[in-house]
Design an enzyme around this catalytic site. Sequence first.
Site, PDB file in Angstrom:
ATOM      1  N   VAL A  14       0.838  -1.215   0.000  1.00 27.09           N
ATOM      2  CA  VAL A  14       0.000   0.000   0.000  1.00 27.09           C
ATOM      3  C   VAL A  14       0.864   1.253   0.000  1.00 27.09           C
ATOM      4  CG1 VAL A  14      -1.769   1.296   1.252  1.00 27.09           C
ATOM      5  CG2 VAL A  14      -1.878  -1.203   1.173  1.00 27.09           C
ATOM      6  N   ARG A  45      11.444  -0.533   7.799  1.00 22.69           N
ATOM      7  CA  ARG A  45      12.185  -1.411   8.707  1.00 22.69           C
ATOM      8  C   ARG A  45      13.638  -1.548   8.289  1.00 22.69           C
ATOM      9  NH1 ARG A  45       8.043  -6.531   9.687  1.00 22.69           N
ATOM     10  NH2 ARG A  45       6.402  -5.372  10.785  1.00 22.69           N
ATOM     11  N   ARG A  46      13.842  -1.687   6.956  1.00 26.05           N
ATOM     12  CA  ARG A  46      15.200  -1.892   6.445  1.00 26.05           C
ATOM     13  C   ARG A  46      15.475  -0.902   5.321  1.00 26.05           C
ATOM     14  NH1 ARG A  46      13.046  -6.887   7.127  1.00 26.05           N
ATOM     15  NH2 ARG A  46      12.553  -7.107   4.914  1.00 26.05           N
ATOM     16  N   GLU A 129     -10.832   5.663   6.190  1.00 27.27           N
ATOM     17  CA  GLU A 129     -11.682   5.057   5.163  1.00 27.27           C
ATOM     18  C   GLU A 129     -11.100   3.743   4.641  1.00 27.27           C
ATOM     19  OE1 GLU A 129     -14.807   4.271   3.332  1.00 27.27           O
ATOM     20  OE2 GLU A 129     -14.832   6.391   3.846  1.00 27.27           O
ATOM     21  N   GLY A 187      -2.041 -14.804  -4.647  1.00 29.15           N
ATOM     22  CA  GLY A 187      -1.736 -13.666  -3.795  1.00 29.15           C
ATOM     23  C   GLY A 187      -2.929 -13.097  -3.067  1.00 29.15           C
ATOM     24  N   ASP A 201     -10.167 -10.766  10.600  1.00 33.95           N
ATOM     25  CA  ASP A 201     -10.139  -9.556   9.784  1.00 33.95           C
ATOM     26  C   ASP A 201     -11.540  -8.969   9.621  1.00 33.95           C
ATOM     27  OD1 ASP A 201      -8.637  -7.850   7.539  1.00 33.95           O
ATOM     28  OD2 ASP A 201     -10.483  -8.610   6.646  1.00 33.95           O
ATOM     29  N   LYS A 205     -13.396  -5.285  11.067  1.00 36.07           N
ATOM     30  CA  LYS A 205     -14.139  -4.375  10.193  1.00 36.07           C
ATOM     31  C   LYS A 205     -15.589  -4.225  10.655  1.00 36.07           C
ATOM     32  CE  LYS A 205     -11.179  -5.563   6.280  1.00 36.07           C
ATOM     33  NZ  LYS A 205     -11.062  -6.326   5.017  1.00 36.07           N
ATOM     34  N   GLY A 304      -5.924  -4.747  -1.890  1.00 41.85           N
ATOM     35  CA  GLY A 304      -4.949  -4.500  -2.936  1.00 41.85           C
ATOM     36  C   GLY A 304      -4.279  -3.151  -2.757  1.00 41.85           C
TER      37      GLY A 304
END
Length: 429
Positions: A14, A45-46, A129, A187, A201, A205, A304
């Site tokens: 994202v 992080r890296r 949102e 995926g 999940d 929501k 996505g």
Amino acid sequence: MKPLKVALLGCGVVGTQVIRLMHEQADDLAARIGAPLELAGVAVRRLGRKRDIEVGPELLTTDAEALVTRDDVDIVIEVIGGIEPARSLIVAALSGGKSVVTANKALLAEDGASLYEAARQGNGDLYFEASVAGAIPLLRPLRESLAGDHVKRVLGIVNGTTNYILDKMDTTGASFTDALEEAQTLGYAEADPTADVEGFDAAAKAAILAGLAYHSRVTAADVHREGITEITATDVASAKDMGYVIKLLAICARSDDGRSFGVRVHPAMIPRSHPLAGVREAYNAVFVEAESAGQLMFYGKGAGGAPTASAVLGDLVAVARNRLVGTRGPDESTYADLAVHPMGETVTRCHVALDVADKPGVLARVAELFAKHDVSIQTVRQEGHGDDAQLVIVTHRATDAALSATMEGLRELDIVRAVASVMRVEGDD
């Protein structure tokens, strides 16, 4: 005008899309806001990791706390997910007078109250949102467009992974395991799919949706949750034969007296004529019923990088506009303070399949047990003979506690070899 500076927490699927849109649409965004946006820094992080988008090394940092507390930062976008360090970073940003845009449904469902309190103390905005249903404009209509109405029910598919799995089971006859493996290959599902297939999940929501719909504080712990791991190809085929399809639904419903509401996530059979039945693949859709507005449906890509980034950018424009004119968007609305009634008090219908002994009097004894618990039978049919004999029963509406007691009683009857399946029925009343 002086640019508004934006700090981004996270540069994954994202985050990279957020950067892309900010670059590609820079002129349009500036025109819509009234001032340009400038990326002040990106916390990762890296530092040396290869990314799908080029980011100047001077913008990258591993010190997220220093980034969100910088005096020149106006807005913070959080897309790292999880509870910590996201909570500490968001609270620090809000307390320091920044506005925050987040897609973190797990954090909002667990501890949204502390985030709102920090926003009030710092006089900033908290927009989210993208936390529910990806690109679908859903939360703002609930929070603003329907603010003058009373929401009666919210019924929706809010997890693309489970919808993809159930859709493949329905259209191809695949088993749960095979459909899950296909979702992982494409995926749509994580290597560890627990959060999706066990309903965590969707429950997060649902908590966010219920809080907005009923102006009450709701956490994920208030949500009754069931996953889809126990659904078999036989269950899906049986539903199909009856003209139904199985979906994992998030359901928020106000009680008839208006003093409480229920919020739950579980698989359910819905008629193929219902608008949600045609939601295919990894898409999301939410059906909202309000007293004055009537029935509304919101449909689109629920996950996505690009769809989620679209929702993030919409919030970014809103909070940037508010910042320019020195105002804030809507605060948390909990004035109603309605009770969340337990699942046992929730009124539902059930489809029940029983493996039974093939002999006279079976139906009478089964019907007697349903009547004992005040569960009325709508339809019943017998399938098969001998060792394959099965009763398929659809009930009228009854409390979940009564239905559960009935199932327990059936398991103790000597004429019932097994309770083959129990599935709630929604959307046809």
